[in-house]
Enzyme design. Structure first.
Site, PDB file in Angstrom:
ATOM      1  N   TRP A  90       0.833  -1.215   0.000  1.00  0.00           N
ATOM      2  CA  TRP A  90       0.000   0.000   0.000  1.00  0.00           C
ATOM      3  C   TRP A  90       0.857   1.250   0.000  1.00  0.00           C
ATOM      4  O   TRP A  90       0.537   2.227  -0.674  1.00  0.00           O
ATOM      5  CB  TRP A  90      -0.968  -0.022   1.175  1.00  0.00           C
ATOM      6  CG  TRP A  90      -1.954  -1.148   1.093  1.00  0.00           C
ATOM      7  CD1 TRP A  90      -2.095  -2.174   1.980  1.00  0.00           C
ATOM      8  CD2 TRP A  90      -2.920  -1.386   0.051  1.00  0.00           C
ATOM      9  NE1 TRP A  90      -3.087  -3.027   1.550  1.00  0.00           N
ATOM     10  CE2 TRP A  90      -3.614  -2.565   0.381  1.00  0.00           C
ATOM     11  CE3 TRP A  90      -3.257  -0.708  -1.122  1.00  0.00           C
ATOM     12  CZ2 TRP A  90      -4.628  -3.097  -0.428  1.00  0.00           C
ATOM     13  CZ3 TRP A  90      -4.268  -1.230  -1.919  1.00  0.00           C
ATOM     14  CH2 TRP A  90      -4.939  -2.396  -1.577  1.00  0.00           C
ATOM     15  N   ASP A 104      -1.411   6.634   6.363  1.00  0.00           N
ATOM     16  CA  ASP A 104      -2.505   5.720   6.024  1.00  0.00           C
ATOM     17  C   ASP A 104      -2.662   4.776   7.209  1.00  0.00           C
ATOM     18  O   ASP A 104      -1.762   3.994   7.513  1.00  0.00           O
ATOM     19  CB  ASP A 104      -2.117   4.948   4.752  1.00  0.00           C
ATOM     20  CG  ASP A 104      -3.135   3.872   4.360  1.00  0.00           C
ATOM     21  OD1 ASP A 104      -4.121   3.662   5.093  1.00  0.00           O
ATOM     22  OD2 ASP A 104      -2.921   3.243   3.300  1.00  0.00           O
ATOM     23  N   LYS A 132     -11.699  -1.849   7.011  1.00  0.00           N
ATOM     24  CA  LYS A 132     -10.848  -2.760   7.755  1.00  0.00           C
ATOM     25  C   LYS A 132     -11.297  -2.826   9.215  1.00  0.00           C
ATOM     26  O   LYS A 132     -11.519  -3.894   9.740  1.00  0.00           O
ATOM     27  CB  LYS A 132      -9.376  -2.315   7.684  1.00  0.00           C
ATOM     28  CG  LYS A 132      -8.868  -2.060   6.265  1.00  0.00           C
ATOM     29  CD  LYS A 132      -8.619  -3.338   5.486  1.00  0.00           C
ATOM     30  CE  LYS A 132      -8.557  -3.138   3.978  1.00  0.00           C
ATOM     31  NZ  LYS A 132      -7.436  -2.388   3.473  1.00  0.00           N
TER      32      LYS A 132
HETATM   33  C1  PLP Z   1      -6.963  -1.976   2.155  1.00  0.00           C
HETATM   34  C2  PLP Z   1      -5.942  -0.910   2.234  1.00  0.00           C
HETATM   35  C3  PLP Z   1      -5.850   0.096   1.261  1.00  0.00           C
HETATM   36  C4  PLP Z   1      -6.738   0.145   0.050  1.00  0.00           C
HETATM   37  O1  PLP Z   1      -8.025   0.501   0.424  1.00  0.00           O
HETATM   38  P1  PLP Z   1      -9.158   0.760  -0.650  1.00  0.00           P
HETATM   39  O2  PLP Z   1     -10.230   1.396   0.198  1.00  0.00           O
HETATM   40  O3  PLP Z   1      -9.544  -0.541  -1.224  1.00  0.00           O
HETATM   41  O4  PLP Z   1      -8.634   1.702  -1.663  1.00  0.00           O
HETATM   42  C5  PLP Z   1      -4.894   1.065   1.439  1.00  0.00           C
HETATM   43  N1  PLP Z   1      -4.071   1.059   2.498  1.00  0.00           N
HETATM   44  C6  PLP Z   1      -4.130   0.109   3.444  1.00  0.00           C
HETATM   45  C7  PLP Z   1      -3.186   0.141   4.593  1.00  0.00           C
HETATM   46  C8  PLP Z   1      -5.066  -0.914   3.338  1.00  0.00           C
HETATM   47  O5  PLP Z   1      -5.120  -1.869   4.280  1.00  0.00           O
END
Ligand code: PLP
Length: 359
Positions: A101, A171, A195
């Site tokens: 990511w 993030d 998540k």
């Molecule tokens: C799942 C995830 C993403 C991507 O998320 P989307 O909402 O599908 O774009 C980005 N960063 C992390 C850390 C993730 O776990």
């Protein structure tokens, strides 16, 4: 009805209580005669839903007044572009690449300016967090970017990088609300909610007000300017209204559970059960450096692909689902987010013990 223990990395398990409440309110939300799905986002009743969600999130995270909370769409992935479009005034930013990511965010930023990779753990399949105490961060970098919890690899920063005065952007998709954070250390904290918070379709951005400006990169679409959404309190256009409502319910649940300090304790207890087992097992091994272990995502392997597959299959039959690891790591991954009860982890470990004895 029978519910499984869902170890999915995301979309992931939600508190059963929240799902029940949402079900009860499905046809008639608090006497409105309609579902939250059916109501205008400009209505009084919806206004109280989104306002309460924001207030509860602010309380849970103790978000200072000079930060805005935005409920947006496009997932975490859209932020990979939105961040440089809004923040890259000097067209330069530092990225720490600790997984897929972070790497995607780093690659996306290259479309908008110079993204400088200042540290990486790719040399060892992202199985650790690099030392970020004294990085070579360009003086004119607009921000330093991290992915705080690496969902796929199961690592987490235990201390934030020394950004040398630069704005930190994080993030936190897979560790959102899993423990207390000091919001004031960040310029932006953001994450997709699917998540650890709610249903897919909502991304929450917590952003320091001075980073919200008209001065975005030329050509930045209206919808991708933080200012657009900040000025309209996340109601510039139709927000992901139902998703925000469910997030609000999860915030309420978290408050009832005792807030983020209590969640942290709960999460540490759960993770310890699994890690302690892995550390003594002769069959199963964790895949990351111990000091960098995530409380949320726990990858492990047997070292034998066929045995991994057999384990995943038998676990599923026993009601422990979505344990297959990411294809780049192989093996298994148990995601044990806030809503995974301790009992789920205990039963999984009991199942692993039994499997180890029998194989
Ligand atoms: C799942 C995830 C993403 C991507 O998320 P989307 O909402 O599908 O774009 C980005 N960063 C992390 C850390 C993730 O776990």
């Amino acid at each position: 009805m029978s519910r499984v223990y869902n170890f999915s990395a995301g979309p992931a398990v939600l508190p059963e209580e929240v799902l029940r409440e949402a079900a009860e309110e499905m046809l008639d939300y608090k006497g409105s005669g309609m579902s939250v799905m059916e109501m205008s986002h400009r209505s009084k009743v919806y206004d109280s839903i989104i306002k309460a969600a924001e207030a509860d999130l602010r309380e849970l995270m103790q978000i200072p007044d000079h930060y805005k909370v935005l409920f947006l769409q496009g997932g975490a992935s859209q932020q990979f572009a939105m961040i440089p479009m809004n923040l890259m005034k000097n067209k330069k930013a530092a990225y720490i690449v600790t997984g897929q990511w972070a790497k995607k965010a780093y690659q996306e930023a290259q479309n908008y300016g110079e993204a400088v990779k200042v540290a990486s753990s790719e040399d060892e399949t992202f199985s650790y967090i690099p030392d970020c105490s004294d990085l070579d961060i360009p003086e004119d970098a607009d921000y330093v970017y991290i992915c705080e919890n690496n969902t796929i690899y199961g690592t987490k920063y235990k201390t934030l990088p020394n950004t040398k005065g630069h704005t930190l952007v994080a993030d936190v998709s897979s560790c959102f609300l899993s423990e207390p954070v000091d919001v004031s250390k960040y310029g932006i904290i953001y994450g997709g909610v699917q998540k650890n918070i709610g249903p897919a379709g909502v991304v929450i951005v917590i952003i320091r007000e001075d980073l919200i400006t008209e001065d975005t990169l030329p050509g930045t679409p209206t919808m991708l300017k933080y200012k657009t959404h900040a000025d309209a309190d996340s109601l510039y256009n139709t927000p992901p209204a139902y998703g925000i409502y469910v997030c609000g319910k999860v915030f309420q649940w978290l408050k009832k559970m005792g807030g983020l300090e209590a969640m942290k304790q709960h999460n540490e207890e759960k993770a310890k059960i699994l890690y302690d087992f892995l550390d003594q097992s002769k069959m199963f091994q964790g895949t990351v450096r111990k000091e960098d272990r995530s409380l949320m995502n726990v990858p492990f392997v047997t070292g034998d692909k066929d045995l991994d597959a057999k384990f995943v299959k038998e676990a599923e039959a026993a009601g422990f689902v979505n344990l297959k690891g990411h294809r780049t790591v192989g093996g298994m991954r148990a995601s044990i987010y806030n809503a995974m009860p301790k009992e789920g982890v205990e039963k999984l470990v009991a199942f692993m013990k039994k499997f180890e004895e029998e194989n």
